[in-house]
Design a protein around this motif. Structure first.
Motif, short mmCIF file in Angstrom:
data_model
loop_
_atom_site.label_atom_id
_atom_site.label_comp_id
_atom_site.label_asym_id
_atom_site.label_seq_id
_atom_site.Cartn_x
_atom_site.Cartn_y
_atom_site.Cartn_z
N LYS A 245 17.62 13.56 48.53
CA LYS A 245 18.00 12.60 47.79
C LYS A 245 17.89 13.04 46.37
CE LYS A 245 19.97 8.54 46.43
NZ LYS A 245 21.26 8.23 46.81
N PHE A 246 16.85 13.51 45.85
CA PHE A 246 16.67 13.92 44.54
C PHE A 246 17.62 15.07 44.23
CE2 PHE A 246 12.99 14.15 41.37
CZ PHE A 246 13.91 14.27 40.37
N LEU A 247 17.63 16.06 45.08
CA LEU A 247 18.57 17.30 44.90
C LEU A 247 19.98 16.86 45.01
CD1 LEU A 247 16.54 19.86 47.29
CD2 LEU A 247 17.06 19.90 44.85
N CYS A 248 20.34 15.96 45.56
CA CYS A 248 21.64 15.50 45.80
C CYS A 248 22.09 14.69 44.53
CB CYS A 248 21.91 14.76 47.00
SG CYS A 248 23.70 13.95 47.16
N GLU A 249 21.19 14.07 43.69
CA GLU A 249 21.44 13.39 42.60
C GLU A 249 21.55 14.43 41.52
OE1 GLU A 249 20.69 9.19 42.31
OE2 GLU A 249 22.54 10.22 43.41
N LEU A 250 20.67 15.47 41.38
CA LEU A 250 20.74 16.34 40.38
C LEU A 250 22.00 17.08 40.60
CD1 LEU A 250 17.18 17.82 40.56
CD2 LEU A 250 17.93 16.29 38.58
N GLU A 251 22.35 17.71 41.68
CA GLU A 251 23.67 18.30 41.72
C GLU A 251 25.03 17.25 41.33
OE1 GLU A 251 26.53 20.40 45.18
OE2 GLU A 251 24.57 19.77 45.55
N SER A 262 20.89 14.98 28.87
CA SER A 262 19.77 14.47 29.32
C SER A 262 19.82 14.68 30.85
CB SER A 262 19.58 12.96 28.92
OG SER A 262 20.64 12.47 29.68
N CYS A 263 18.85 14.35 31.62
CA CYS A 263 18.95 13.95 33.20
C CYS A 263 18.78 12.66 33.72
CB CYS A 263 17.67 15.03 33.73
SG CYS A 263 17.62 14.93 35.43
N LYS A 264 19.93 12.34 34.40
CA LYS A 264 19.90 10.92 34.72
C LYS A 264 18.87 10.49 35.86
CE LYS A 264 23.50 7.68 36.39
NZ LYS A 264 23.73 6.89 35.02
N VAL A 265 18.40 11.35 36.46
CA VAL A 265 17.33 10.90 37.43
C VAL A 265 16.21 11.39 37.61
CG1 VAL A 265 18.05 12.29 39.35
CG2 VAL A 265 17.36 10.27 39.92
N GLY A 266 14.95 10.79 37.97
CA GLY A 266 13.54 11.59 37.88
C GLY A 266 12.59 10.73 37.26
#
Length: 374
Positions: A245-251, A262-266
């Motif tokens: 899920k994390f990798l999918c969101e980052l992509e 920025s980075c939206k998730v984490g």
């Protein structure tokens, strides 16, 4: 009993260069606003990672108009052994200032410092506004608690932030190596999940203490949880599910992150939700007095956890904690001193506020940076 036996500040803010001999339990510094009371407890807060309770750059806290570095000497008694600690700073080649700590005259590796330096916990008046502040303030509050339980959190957060910056710099390029970005994102996801799990574990420890030992005493309990769908996904699912899920969101958010910088998730987006169980109300909607009580109750819970689960005796710093004295505050102070045998350094403007501790505390008078026994 573990405690700091004396502090000797040199060239530090407005404080006179003098030795301050402390009681092993309660120490109360009385004086008018601006006398230097908070500066005294700030010297101890600088034993913790970061910039201490005032969060000011190290090269800005020497005495006014002085170009000499400040130095703080402390003697820490641990397991009946005496440890000499010196804290100061030095400027690096990049122009920034870095804190420097010497143990018995020698610099220790970071991993070994914790064997010689006490855990320090503090409350300051601005923490009464914790629930009205940005989420970053609450994350810092939580991470200081997590660090007292698990010091590995600090290096992981630093590495995580460094990777976020590296990812941002790369995706700003018009033509970048996709495999390079994917590798960085894998490292971001791995660290991010570890950070969330460490936070979740610490919250679990606090909630356990609130629901057991603290139920037996006259302290209003709280319930704490990490908020946010992603945090809950990590805490409730297997690592491989969270990673995917994390990798999918980052992509998916690369382009948006490139534009917004920025980075939206984490875990850098995490927040905490706290419920005041006395009336089952979110801390956000509690009164100012109740919000102060909640913060103090969490700090008391943290001390209980350190003593019971980690065999640590922290040093507790309380700045103007009795400005609005109530039964809860009085109960917390008595538990710290009488029940947990914890060393506490407190400040206040009126000795009368501390009459319930008059036979248990050492009082100091502070005026223009000069400290005398009261």
């Amino acid at each position: 009993m573990d405690h700091i036996s004396f502090i000797y500040p040199t060239n530090f803010r407005n404080l006179d260069d003098q030795e301050i001999n402390l009681d092993s339990l309660a120490n109360i510094f009385i004086g008018l606003n601006g006398a230097g009371k908070t500066n005294i407890i700030e010297t101890v807060s600088l034993l913790s990672p970061g910039k201490g309770l005032k969060k000011q750059s190290f090269n800005k806290i020497s005495k006014f108009n002085s170009d000499k570095p400040w130095i703080i000497l402390l003697k820490y008694i641990k397991n009946n052994s005496s440890i000499d600690i010196a804290v100061t700073y030095e400027n690096n080649t990049k122009g920034s200032s870095l804190k420097k700590i010497l143990i018995n005259g020698e610099k220790q590796k970071k991993l070994l410092e914790s064997d010689y330096i006490p855990t320090v916990i503090w409350f300051t008046p601005d923490m009464e506004r914790l629930f009205m502040s940005p989420s970053s303030i609450r994350r810092d509050f939580l991470d200081r608690i997590v660090f007292s339980f698990d010091q590995n959190i600090l290096s992981k957060i630093r590495s995580y932030k460094k990777l976020l910056k590296e990812r941002y710099n790369i995706i700003q390029l018009n033509d970048y190596d996709l495999n390079w970005v994917k590798k960085i994102e894998e490292n971001i996801a791995t660290l991010g999940i570890e950070i969330i799990k460490k936070r979740g574990k610490s919250i679990e420890i606090l909630n356990k203490m609130f629901s057991t030992d603290l139920l037996k005493i006259n302290i209003n309990s709280c319930s704490i949880k990490l908020s946010g769908d992603f945090d809950q996904l990590v805490l409730k699912n297997k690592p491989e599910v969270s990673m995917e899920k994390f990798l999918c969101e980052l992509e998916n958010f690369r382009q948006e992150d490139k534009i917004k910088g920025s980075c939206k998730v984490g875990p850098h987006k995490s927040d905490i939700e706290i419920t005041y169980l006395k009336n089952n109300t979110s801390a956000t909607f509690c009164s100012t007095g109740q919000q102060k009580e909640i913060v103090l109750n969490i700090l008391l819970c943290q001390v209980y956890c350190l003593v019971k689960f980690f065999n640590k005796k922290p040093i507790v710093l309380l700045d103007e904690v009795c400005s609005h004295l109530d039964d809860n505050t009085r109960s917390i102070l008595l538990h710290l001193i009488e029940k947990l045998k914890t060393q506490v350094l407190m400040t206040g403007t009126d000795k009368k506020l501390f009459t319930f501790l008059s036979k248990k505390a050492k009082f100091f008078h502070v005026k223009n940076g000069i400290i005398n026994l009261k």
